[in-house]
Design a protein around this motif. Structure first.
Motif, mmCIF file in Angstrom:
data_model
loop_
_atom_site.group_PDB
_atom_site.id
_atom_site.type_symbol
_atom_site.label_atom_id
_atom_site.label_comp_id
_atom_site.label_asym_id
_atom_site.label_seq_id
_atom_site.Cartn_x
_atom_site.Cartn_y
_atom_site.Cartn_z
ATOM 1 N N ILE A 7 60.290 84.384 2.922
ATOM 2 C CA ILE A 7 60.663 83.730 1.188
ATOM 3 C C ILE A 7 61.614 85.598 0.575
ATOM 4 C CG2 ILE A 7 60.021 83.499 -0.572
ATOM 5 C CD1 ILE A 7 59.213 81.653 1.625
ATOM 6 N N GLY A 8 62.173 85.332 0.012
ATOM 7 C CA GLY A 8 63.361 85.993 -0.258
ATOM 8 C C GLY A 8 64.247 86.314 0.117
ATOM 9 N N SER A 9 64.404 86.205 1.848
ATOM 10 C CA SER A 9 65.447 86.402 2.422
ATOM 11 C C SER A 9 66.442 85.880 2.312
ATOM 12 C CB SER A 9 64.854 86.628 3.610
ATOM 13 O OG SER A 9 64.740 85.217 4.497
ATOM 14 N N LYS A 10 67.301 86.396 2.490
ATOM 15 C CA LYS A 10 69.126 85.698 2.460
ATOM 16 C C LYS A 10 69.805 84.563 3.699
ATOM 17 C CE LYS A 10 71.687 89.430 -1.070
ATOM 18 N NZ LYS A 10 72.685 89.609 -0.129
ATOM 19 N N VAL A 11 69.894 84.215 3.927
ATOM 20 C CA VAL A 11 70.441 83.224 5.125
ATOM 21 C C VAL A 11 71.851 82.926 4.615
ATOM 22 C CG1 VAL A 11 68.084 82.452 5.389
ATOM 23 C CG2 VAL A 11 69.052 80.931 3.791
ATOM 24 N N ARG A 12 72.739 82.126 6.199
ATOM 25 C CA ARG A 12 73.714 81.522 5.568
ATOM 26 C C ARG A 12 73.878 80.077 6.592
ATOM 27 N NH1 ARG A 12 76.345 85.445 9.250
ATOM 28 N NH2 ARG A 12 76.682 86.323 7.237
ATOM 29 N N ALA A 60 69.880 74.393 -6.297
ATOM 30 C CA ALA A 60 68.323 74.284 -4.978
ATOM 31 C C ALA A 60 68.818 73.101 -3.414
ATOM 32 C CB ALA A 60 67.184 75.102 -5.719
ATOM 33 N N PHE A 61 68.693 73.239 -2.756
ATOM 34 C CA PHE A 61 68.386 72.712 -1.453
ATOM 35 C C PHE A 61 67.194 72.383 -0.543
ATOM 36 C CE2 PHE A 61 72.814 72.927 -3.340
ATOM 37 C CZ PHE A 61 73.128 71.396 -3.598
ATOM 38 N N LEU A 62 66.746 71.515 0.503
ATOM 39 C CA LEU A 62 66.042 71.601 1.659
ATOM 40 C C LEU A 62 66.949 71.103 2.631
ATOM 41 C CD1 LEU A 62 63.128 69.070 0.179
ATOM 42 C CD2 LEU A 62 64.032 71.859 0.053
ATOM 43 N N LEU A 63 66.783 72.405 3.185
ATOM 44 C CA LEU A 63 67.355 73.031 5.112
ATOM 45 C C LEU A 63 66.198 72.329 6.154
ATOM 46 C CD1 LEU A 63 70.944 74.523 4.432
ATOM 47 C CD2 LEU A 63 70.681 71.831 4.779
ATOM 48 N N ASP A 64 66.647 72.278 6.807
ATOM 49 C CA ASP A 64 65.903 72.072 8.169
ATOM 50 C C ASP A 64 66.171 73.973 8.816
ATOM 51 O OD1 ASP A 64 65.457 72.050 11.513
ATOM 52 O OD2 ASP A 64 64.194 70.333 10.733
ATOM 53 N N SER A 65 65.925 74.338 9.871
ATOM 54 C CA SER A 65 66.359 75.723 9.837
ATOM 55 C C SER A 65 67.160 76.289 11.637
ATOM 56 C CB SER A 65 64.588 76.698 10.937
ATOM 57 O OG SER A 65 64.293 75.631 12.334
ATOM 58 N N GLN A 66 67.539 74.635 11.892
ATOM 59 C CA GLN A 66 68.937 74.564 12.816
ATOM 60 C C GLN A 66 70.459 74.758 11.861
ATOM 61 O OE1 GLN A 66 68.161 70.748 14.762
ATOM 62 N NE2 GLN A 66 69.091 69.572 13.027
ATOM 63 N N TYR A 67 70.059 74.692 11.094
ATOM 64 C CA TYR A 67 71.234 74.646 9.920
ATOM 65 C C TYR A 67 71.448 75.872 9.386
ATOM 66 C CZ TYR A 67 71.153 69.381 10.462
ATOM 67 O OH TYR A 67 71.075 67.980 10.589
ATOM 68 N N ILE A 68 70.343 76.896 9.369
ATOM 69 C CA ILE A 68 70.999 78.472 8.866
ATOM 70 C C ILE A 68 70.430 79.609 9.750
ATOM 71 C CG2 ILE A 68 69.923 77.311 6.071
ATOM 72 C CD1 ILE A 68 67.940 77.756 6.153
ATOM 73 N N GLU A 69 71.000 80.529 8.831
ATOM 74 C CA GLU A 69 70.655 82.045 10.358
ATOM 75 C C GLU A 69 69.991 82.944 8.747
ATOM 76 O OE1 GLU A 69 73.635 82.802 12.947
ATOM 77 O OE2 GLU A 69 75.067 83.974 10.830
ATOM 78 N N SER A 70 69.275 83.829 9.632
ATOM 79 C CA SER A 70 68.976 85.172 8.392
ATOM 80 C C SER A 70 70.029 85.636 8.589
ATOM 81 C CB SER A 70 67.698 85.521 8.817
ATOM 82 O OG SER A 70 67.329 86.881 8.323
ATOM 83 N N ILE A 71 70.471 86.452 6.965
ATOM 84 C CA ILE A 71 71.105 87.515 7.377
ATOM 85 C C ILE A 71 70.469 89.050 6.906
ATOM 86 C CG2 ILE A 71 73.547 86.357 7.240
ATOM 87 C CD1 ILE A 71 73.197 86.828 3.886
#
Length: 82
Positions: A7-12, A60-71
């Motif tokens: 929680i609070g981390s940046k994702v792309r 703010a949107f809801l996304l499944d983890s397959q669509y995002i990666e941590s940066i």
């Protein structure tokens, strides 16, 4: 098999889903062009069904983890494998 994020981390965004859900108390479907490939956001929370609440510039949107990666991930772990 879903990825975990802090929680609070940046994702792309690495892939666009066929539609996106808003992170409102009553989620609504929106076309995928409200977010863009490569857009960065901040993880707000984990939701039921494997969704992550993410704050982007347009909301703010809801996304499944397959669509995002941590940066926020450190790159030091890649040198340990060599």
């Amino acid at each position: 098999m879903s990825k975990e994020f802090t929680i609070g981390s940046k994702v792309r965004v690495v892939a666009l889903p066929p539609y996106v859900k808003t992170a409102d108390p009553m989620p609504m479907l929106r076309p995928p062009d409200v977010i863009h490939l490569g857009e960065e956001g901040i993880v707000l929370d984990r939701r039921p069904g494997g969704y992550w609440g993410i704050r982007f510039a347009k909301g703010a949107f809801l996304l499944d983890s397959q669509y995002i990666e941590s940066i926020d991930t450190p790159t030091e772990s890649h040198t340990d494998l060599e």
